[in-house]
Write a protein that holds these residues in place. Structure first.
Motif, mmCIF file in Angstrom:
data_model
loop_
_atom_site.group_PDB
_atom_site.id
_atom_site.type_symbol
_atom_site.label_atom_id
_atom_site.label_comp_id
_atom_site.label_asym_id
_atom_site.label_seq_id
_atom_site.Cartn_x
_atom_site.Cartn_y
_atom_site.Cartn_z
ATOM 1 N N ARG A 229 2.773 3.718 -10.697
ATOM 2 C CA ARG A 229 3.195 4.067 -9.339
ATOM 3 C C ARG A 229 2.728 5.479 -8.985
ATOM 4 O O ARG A 229 2.295 5.734 -7.864
ATOM 5 C CB ARG A 229 4.729 3.945 -9.224
ATOM 6 C CG ARG A 229 5.282 4.275 -7.860
ATOM 7 C CD ARG A 229 4.863 3.259 -6.842
ATOM 8 N NE ARG A 229 5.341 3.612 -5.512
ATOM 9 C CZ ARG A 229 5.330 2.806 -4.488
ATOM 10 N NH1 ARG A 229 4.896 1.581 -4.614
ATOM 11 N NH2 ARG A 229 5.763 3.206 -3.320
ATOM 12 N N GLU B 96 0.371 6.574 -5.838
ATOM 13 C CA GLU B 96 0.724 7.586 -4.844
ATOM 14 C C GLU B 96 -0.322 8.693 -4.764
ATOM 15 O O GLU B 96 -0.627 9.190 -3.677
ATOM 16 C CB GLU B 96 2.100 8.167 -5.153
ATOM 17 C CG GLU B 96 3.222 7.167 -4.939
ATOM 18 C CD GLU B 96 4.572 7.633 -5.473
ATOM 19 O OE1 GLU B 96 4.639 8.710 -6.111
ATOM 20 O OE2 GLU B 96 5.562 6.906 -5.264
ATOM 21 N N GLU C 136 3.174 2.923 4.251
ATOM 22 C CA GLU C 136 4.050 2.919 3.086
ATOM 23 C C GLU C 136 3.457 2.014 2.015
ATOM 24 O O GLU C 136 3.042 0.891 2.293
ATOM 25 C CB GLU C 136 5.445 2.416 3.477
ATOM 26 C CG GLU C 136 6.440 2.478 2.356
ATOM 27 C CD GLU C 136 7.830 2.051 2.806
ATOM 28 O OE1 GLU C 136 8.563 1.560 1.944
ATOM 29 O OE2 GLU C 136 8.147 2.195 3.996
ATOM 30 N N PRO D 148 3.146 -0.564 -0.976
ATOM 31 C CA PRO D 148 3.947 -1.711 -1.407
ATOM 32 C C PRO D 148 4.323 -1.571 -2.877
ATOM 33 O O PRO D 148 3.748 -0.769 -3.617
ATOM 34 C CB PRO D 148 2.986 -2.889 -1.204
ATOM 35 C CG PRO D 148 1.634 -2.290 -1.435
ATOM 36 C CD PRO D 148 1.724 -0.893 -0.871
ATOM 37 N N ASP D 149 5.301 -2.358 -3.296
ATOM 38 C CA ASP D 149 5.700 -2.371 -4.701
ATOM 39 C C ASP D 149 4.751 -3.249 -5.499
ATOM 40 O O ASP D 149 4.468 -4.391 -5.115
ATOM 41 C CB ASP D 149 7.130 -2.895 -4.847
ATOM 42 C CG ASP D 149 8.159 -1.908 -4.327
ATOM 43 O OD1 ASP D 149 7.913 -0.689 -4.458
ATOM 44 O OD2 ASP D 149 9.189 -2.350 -3.802
ATOM 45 N N ILE D 150 4.250 -2.697 -6.611
ATOM 46 C CA ILE D 150 3.419 -3.432 -7.557
ATOM 47 C C ILE D 150 4.011 -3.195 -8.936
ATOM 48 O O ILE D 150 4.364 -2.062 -9.279
ATOM 49 C CB ILE D 150 1.954 -2.947 -7.516
ATOM 50 C CG1 ILE D 150 1.335 -3.243 -6.155
ATOM 51 C CG2 ILE D 150 1.137 -3.595 -8.629
ATOM 52 C CD1 ILE D 150 -0.084 -2.726 -5.985
ATOM 53 N N ASP D 151 4.125 -4.250 -9.731
ATOM 54 C CA ASP D 151 4.648 -4.129 -11.087
ATOM 55 C C ASP D 151 3.535 -3.628 -11.999
ATOM 56 O O ASP D 151 2.757 -4.415 -12.546
ATOM 57 C CB ASP D 151 5.184 -5.478 -11.572
ATOM 58 C CG ASP D 151 5.812 -5.392 -12.948
ATOM 59 O OD1 ASP D 151 5.829 -4.288 -13.547
ATOM 60 O OD2 ASP D 151 6.283 -6.431 -13.444
ATOM 61 N N THR E 42 1.501 -10.121 -4.183
ATOM 62 C CA THR E 42 2.523 -10.527 -3.222
ATOM 63 C C THR E 42 1.948 -10.440 -1.809
ATOM 64 O O THR E 42 0.918 -9.792 -1.575
ATOM 65 C CB THR E 42 3.757 -9.613 -3.313
ATOM 66 O OG1 THR E 42 3.373 -8.279 -2.940
ATOM 67 C CG2 THR E 42 4.368 -9.613 -4.714
#
Length: 185
Positions: A88, A92, A100, A102-105, A43
């Motif tokens: 996730r 982290e 921050e 990002p969101d990853i699937d 993304t």
């Protein structure tokens, strides 16, 4: 007339044989794309995160990203360090930076974050690609080394950071190889 046509046809055949016979067998494995794992589409938020993190000046002179320690930067010698991230929680734990995440699937993707170095100002990061040969994964990190005979390059050793997002890998068994590709720009 027939002799001229025959001469040109024979000449053309000899030229074609010469062109096909000029391949370098040492590089055939590198340019063979049949085992390359295709990257997943990241993304814009993921791309922006890595662009920002990799370009940030951290307080420690040896630290150029939140993914690697000062010791890893200081003692890296002609090698590759990679972080294989499949969740996730691992994301982290791997990141100690100031942005921050990002969101990853991670149910569908594996993130690979890596570090190698350039030994002088003439080396830059080239291609990074993942090969899958019968379940054995090899990450090839190509460093392009400029060998232009009339240019002079600084002797500064600098980090080369990279990241790649792939469809979920069934294993975290992976070897990373640093390949130097001599080129003239």
């Amino acid at each position: 007339m027939k002799k001229n046509v025959l001469f040109y046809v024979c000449t053309l055949l000899l030229l074609m044989m010469g062109v096909t016979g000029c391949s370098n067998d040492d590089n055939n494995d590198f340019f063979d794309d049949k085992n390359v794992v295709q990257e997943a589409v990241a993304t814009e938020a993921v791309s922006a995160f890595f662009e920002k993190d990799f370009s940030t000046n951290y307080s420690d002179i040896y630290q150029k990203s939140g993914f690697f320690t000062a010791e890893e930067f200081a003692y890296l010698s002609k090698g590759v360090i990679v972080r294989i991230i499949n969740s996730r929680e691992e994301f982290e734990q791997a990141y100690n930076g100031k942005y921050e995440l990002p969101d990853i699937d991670f149910t569908r993707n594996t993130l690979i974050v890596g570090l190698t170095n350039s030994l002088d100002g003439g080396e830059t990061l080239g291609t990074v690609r993942l090969l899958n040969t019968e379940g054995n994964y090899e990450l090839q990190v190509v460093v392009d080394k400029n060998v232009h005979p009339t240019r002079v390059y600084s002797l500064a050793i600098t980090p080369l950071l990279f990241w790649k997002l792939y469809p979920k890998l069934p294993t975290s068994n992976l070897t990373a190889t640093r390949i130097v590709n001599e080129v003239i720009y």
